[in-house]
Motif scaffolding. Sequence first.
Motif, PDB file in Angstrom:
ATOM      1  N   ALA A 192      38.081  34.094  44.566  1.00 44.78           N
ATOM      2  CA  ALA A 192      36.692  34.331  44.959  1.00 44.78           C
ATOM      3  C   ALA A 192      35.888  34.958  43.813  1.00 44.78           C
ATOM      4  CB  ALA A 192      36.651  35.230  46.192  1.00 44.78           C
ATOM      5  N   VAL A 193      36.489  35.935  43.127  1.00 43.55           N
ATOM      6  CA  VAL A 193      35.805  36.567  41.985  1.00 43.55           C
ATOM      7  C   VAL A 193      35.558  35.544  40.882  1.00 43.55           C
ATOM      8  CG1 VAL A 193      36.056  38.272  40.140  1.00 43.55           C
ATOM      9  CG2 VAL A 193      36.699  38.861  42.492  1.00 43.55           C
ATOM     10  N   ALA A 194      36.555  34.709  40.595  1.00 42.91           N
ATOM     11  CA  ALA A 194      36.391  33.681  39.566  1.00 42.91           C
ATOM     12  C   ALA A 194      35.287  32.709  39.942  1.00 42.91           C
ATOM     13  CB  ALA A 194      37.715  32.937  39.370  1.00 42.91           C
ATOM     14  N   ALA A 195      35.212  32.337  41.220  1.00 47.47           N
ATOM     15  CA  ALA A 195      34.159  31.412  41.663  1.00 47.47           C
ATOM     16  C   ALA A 195      32.783  32.038  41.499  1.00 47.47           C
ATOM     17  CB  ALA A 195      34.408  31.018  43.115  1.00 47.47           C
ATOM     18  N   LEU A 196      32.648  33.334  41.818  1.00 48.39           N
ATOM     19  CA  LEU A 196      31.368  34.020  41.643  1.00 48.39           C
ATOM     20  C   LEU A 196      30.959  34.085  40.174  1.00 48.39           C
ATOM     21  CD1 LEU A 196      31.637  36.998  44.168  1.00 48.39           C
ATOM     22  CD2 LEU A 196      30.102  35.049  44.305  1.00 48.39           C
ATOM     23  N   LEU A 197      31.926  34.395  39.295  1.00 41.18           N
ATOM     24  CA  LEU A 197      31.624  34.446  37.863  1.00 41.18           C
ATOM     25  C   LEU A 197      31.240  33.070  37.332  1.00 41.18           C
ATOM     26  CD1 LEU A 197      34.464  36.853  36.651  1.00 41.18           C
ATOM     27  CD2 LEU A 197      32.030  37.375  36.932  1.00 41.18           C
ATOM     28  N   GLN A 198      31.899  32.046  37.830  1.00 40.29           N
ATOM     29  CA  GLN A 198      31.566  30.687  37.407  1.00 40.29           C
ATOM     30  C   GLN A 198      30.166  30.293  37.863  1.00 40.29           C
ATOM     31  OE1 GLN A 198      34.075  27.527  38.988  1.00 40.29           O
ATOM     32  NE2 GLN A 198      34.049  26.495  37.002  1.00 40.29           N
ATOM     33  N   LEU A 199      29.804  30.684  39.091  1.00 44.53           N
ATOM     34  CA  LEU A 199      28.446  30.416  39.576  1.00 44.53           C
ATOM     35  C   LEU A 199      27.413  31.113  38.699  1.00 44.53           C
ATOM     36  CD1 LEU A 199      28.750  30.704  43.470  1.00 44.53           C
ATOM     37  CD2 LEU A 199      28.180  28.664  42.154  1.00 44.53           C
TER      38      LEU A 199
END
Length: 341
Positions: free
Chosen positions: A39-46
């Motif tokens: 989830a953290v990686a997805a937020l950073l990617q966004l």
Amino acid sequence: MLLYVPSALCFVAFCAGVVRERRRLSNAVLLGLTCVFAAVAALLQLGSITPGLSRDVAVGLLGIAAVAVVVLAGFLLANGVTMMRKEGRSLGNLVSLGVGLTLTMLLALMIAALVLNTRALAVVAGAAVVLVGYVAFLFVCFLFYAALYQRLGFWRRGDFVVVLGSGLIGGRTVPPLLASRLEQARKEHARLSRRGRRPVLIVSGGRGPDEELPESHAMADYLLERGFPADLVEREDRSTTTEENLTFSQALMHARKPASRCVIVTSNYHAFRAAITARRLGVRGNVVGAPTASYFWPSAVIREFVALLVHYRRLNTAVLLVVLLGGLFLWWWGWPPTNHL
């Protein structure tokens, strides 16, 4: 894609843990960390694709979490009232009510910290949120992996079926909760019998201070009255805890057949903790959970989780001390600054 490496590593460790020994709480934590890092990686990617989007999503998720806490607190308070009405006012039946009140107090503390704008209250509220967040993370990990554990395909071969006791009504009558375990045990016994085996069914439970006879004797009577073969029932009538249930039942199994395997039957809310206990005691058996009344389940699951927190008390005490010392350090450091409150 490097952002997802921590999540991938945790997932690999989770899969390896399940293959090696699925009756471990560490598997639940690894699964939870897999989801959190993803989830953290997805937020950073966004955020790297659309500046500001990850912040908006994070704020939205925090808002959803806040609403979820309010709804959960209300649900647990209502469930606590139901438990008192249907099961009585024993300490165990007040668990969901107590957790609901704790969440309500946490919400009140956070609101007070925002309204009053004092440093002391901000530090206390921050420490409380961190502690509750830690416990909530562990609880969600426990909840989802406990459900997954009962659905994982595992060998269900056994020379024995062990049923764990749970108390009697009026000192001698099998209650619905225990009857559900016994019916599930009959199903497991029938399934094993269809494969050409004749497993012995061990009913496990001693005599409590308010009981007229050992639980195992009432359990055996329940089975025999419903046509279960008497020569395939063995009573273990000394135990008073889950650990003793498994320890004494294992002694009976080893006396009949050393290095035997078993299927352990208990209620669904208790299955994963019983599995952890069985692993620790060296019992070669996985656990099957019997259905439980819906109103009883929330309080029972919370009790199981609290029991696991107590079992791992050294680690949890260390986390508590770290959070408290961190709060004291922030207070000493002067954070948050008064003019920013």
